[in-house]
Design a protein around this motif. Sequence first.
Motif, PDB file in Angstrom:
ATOM      1  N   GLN A 119       0.838  -1.195   0.000  1.00 31.14           N
ATOM      2  CA  GLN A 119       0.000   0.000   0.000  1.00 31.14           C
ATOM      3  C   GLN A 119       0.873   1.245   0.000  1.00 31.14           C
ATOM      4  O   GLN A 119       2.079   1.191   0.255  1.00 31.14           O
ATOM      5  CB  GLN A 119      -0.879   0.028   1.263  1.00 31.14           C
ATOM      6  N   ASN A 169       6.706  -8.565   4.348  1.00 30.12           N
ATOM      7  CA  ASN A 169       5.386  -7.947   4.485  1.00 30.12           C
ATOM      8  C   ASN A 169       5.525  -6.517   4.007  1.00 30.12           C
ATOM      9  O   ASN A 169       6.192  -5.707   4.648  1.00 30.12           O
ATOM     10  CB  ASN A 169       4.910  -8.002   5.943  1.00 30.12           C
ATOM     11  N   ASP A 223       2.867  -4.533   3.239  1.00 32.42           N
ATOM     12  CA  ASP A 223       1.548  -3.889   3.284  1.00 32.42           C
ATOM     13  C   ASP A 223       1.667  -2.398   3.552  1.00 32.42           C
ATOM     14  O   ASP A 223       1.287  -1.577   2.722  1.00 32.42           O
ATOM     15  CB  ASP A 223       0.693  -4.521   4.396  1.00 32.42           C
ATOM     16  N   THR A 224       2.120  -2.030   4.698  1.00 29.34           N
ATOM     17  CA  THR A 224       2.239  -0.610   5.053  1.00 29.34           C
ATOM     18  C   THR A 224       3.724  -0.283   5.206  1.00 29.34           C
ATOM     19  O   THR A 224       4.348   0.166   4.275  1.00 29.34           O
ATOM     20  CB  THR A 224       1.448  -0.294   6.329  1.00 29.34           C
ATOM     21  N   GLU A 225       4.295  -0.576   6.366  1.00 29.83           N
ATOM     22  CA  GLU A 225       5.745  -0.443   6.471  1.00 29.83           C
ATOM     23  C   GLU A 225       6.404  -1.592   5.702  1.00 29.83           C
ATOM     24  O   GLU A 225       5.767  -2.591   5.397  1.00 29.83           O
ATOM     25  CB  GLU A 225       6.169  -0.523   7.946  1.00 29.83           C
ATOM     26  N   MET A 231       8.537  -4.682   6.006  1.00 25.77           N
ATOM     27  CA  MET A 231       8.966  -5.589   7.081  1.00 25.77           C
ATOM     28  C   MET A 231       9.537  -6.850   6.455  1.00 25.77           C
ATOM     29  O   MET A 231       8.954  -7.413   5.517  1.00 25.77           O
ATOM     30  CB  MET A 231       7.786  -5.945   7.992  1.00 25.77           C
TER      31      MET A 231
END
Lengths: 414, 219
Positions: free
Chosen positions: B40, B72, B74-76, B78
Amino acid sequence: MRRELTEVSAGDVDHAVVQAPAPLSARLPEIFGAPGDTPARLANLDAFLIGGGSIGMNAAFQLARLQPRRLSVCDPRRVKSESFLTHPITDPTALGRSKALLTARICKAISPRTRVFYYEGAIQDLPLDALADATAVWLATDNLATENYCGELCAHLCKTLVQGSVAGELLISQVRVIANEGGGPCLACGWSDEEWWALHTRTVFSCEGRAGRTQVAPAAGAPTMSIAPLCAEAASQMLLVSLRIALGLSGAPRDEIVTYAGLADSITRTKLKRNPRCTCDHSTWKVVVNAKELSGSTLRELLALAGVSPEAGLENVAFVLDDYLFARAALCGCADHPSVGRFVREEDDPGRCAGCGEELRPHPFHSHREVPARILALQLDRTLADLGANAARTLLIKDGERTTLVRNPERSER
Amino acid sequence: MTLTDTNPKPPAKTLKQQLAEVVLTPEAEYFLNRAGQSAQGEAMWRHRKIQEARELLQLSQLAPRFTVEGLNLDTEFMAKLRIRMPVPTMPTMSGRLTLEQEAQFVLTYPESAVRNPSPGTSFVRITKPLRVFHPNVLPEPPQVLCLGTTMLAGHPVREIVLSVFGALALQNVMYDVYDSAGLLNREAAMFFQQSPGQIPLTRAPFFAIEPPAVEGAQA
């Protein structure tokens, strides 16, 4: 971990409080061009001051004499012996004391009717809505990282930002006014290459007291070399500019730098424009006050305030809830990570795993500060309190390029 | 090289250049695509996350000791990562240093780190082993690893991984108990100050295969 502003009561004040303070009208002139409700406008001022140093402390004391409704001061530093060279401090026992608290107490003594708050720490530690009610934000710090942060936050909240600074060697005092009315510059848009270089190479974070802290505020930069009258000049300029803006006087600076050059006795105004190379985030947030405490609201209700419809999909939606983490799983000594599925804070008692006896902590790979909304798609009808966020104050909802800040109905202060 | 040298050696390639020549395996490419689909944020940030993830996967193909276990985006940003290397844990009662043979950690890279300098404690949490005994690692969960007082804006993730290796192996040393910069475990700092012969914990470079484990050190 987010901190809170603390209110100064009359009983906290060291100095004798003026028992029957004279009304402002006893000395307030009829300023040419000022509206008829000038006293009411001044009485309704809510100023947030970041930096209680040589300029900020001067500005705070002058502002207090206008008897505003509310005044907040934020500064992590303490009075040093060098502070007496430039700060308007008259009490030798102030050495070693918090600048924020000292400033706040003196302001309360000057204007008992004003609600005065302080925070002994960095503005980055405070909740996002700390500035949301301010009429204007005043910035008087020599810390570029703090300037950058405040500049961005005021742009997001559409808050007028007034910054005072000095260049001691040239006897220059300067006030930057950033209107933040959308589309205009931020504070950093006017930064020189030297300032950007200084931000990126001279920002140093302190590792002391790291344990238990999520966020480490940048250590202060080099102290500003100046003299007391120049700092007072900058403070007075800040106040006069702010006064003109608050009263809607024609010709008040907006997106400008007002520079007083002491060596030439001249004043110049320079327009500021949005810098296309500025790397700051200039987006504006919609700020919404929730009808009730966030903890008693469901995610679906809160998303609706931001105009987000879960039925349309949550792939581009994320949110940040105060300083909470959403922990999907915990980390302990077990090979399998225990499932959690709730909001937690770093200072929460972690508890122990019944299996291995180790402390249970949010697993860093399975925990989010910025939470993708889709992982809570099945939890939208549970309240934030049900999900573990009993003390939520702000919820930042990001939906593509739109961002909404939802806050509690009343700011909570101690 | 002399002025009369007609066959000068080409300059050594940077790590970025070496990584750019690595072709991901089909499995790694599939892994990356799956992670990238849920990324995102604004276009520039999404692209940055995917590019950083790609370089991590390329790095894992170049360095036998390094593995990417999870991504991951998605946002941050990771990543769950693993490096086979000696990691110091709590000394025994007799003062002998215990070395585990692998570090598992989570590297988190927020969007703000692209534009602003960040504390060196922002990025890395060691998930295994527990009870890491190291001057720059917090001695309690979440076992934050400090990589220095300040990380410059836009510091690439691949460089952070190399910094993790250098820091954990004590090839890069920050253990002056009188200088708080990077110091998160005073007891460990004093231990290694008094046992300088144990530093570094490995002399093998990041891209080499780790030699067999060594005996623990006496305090």
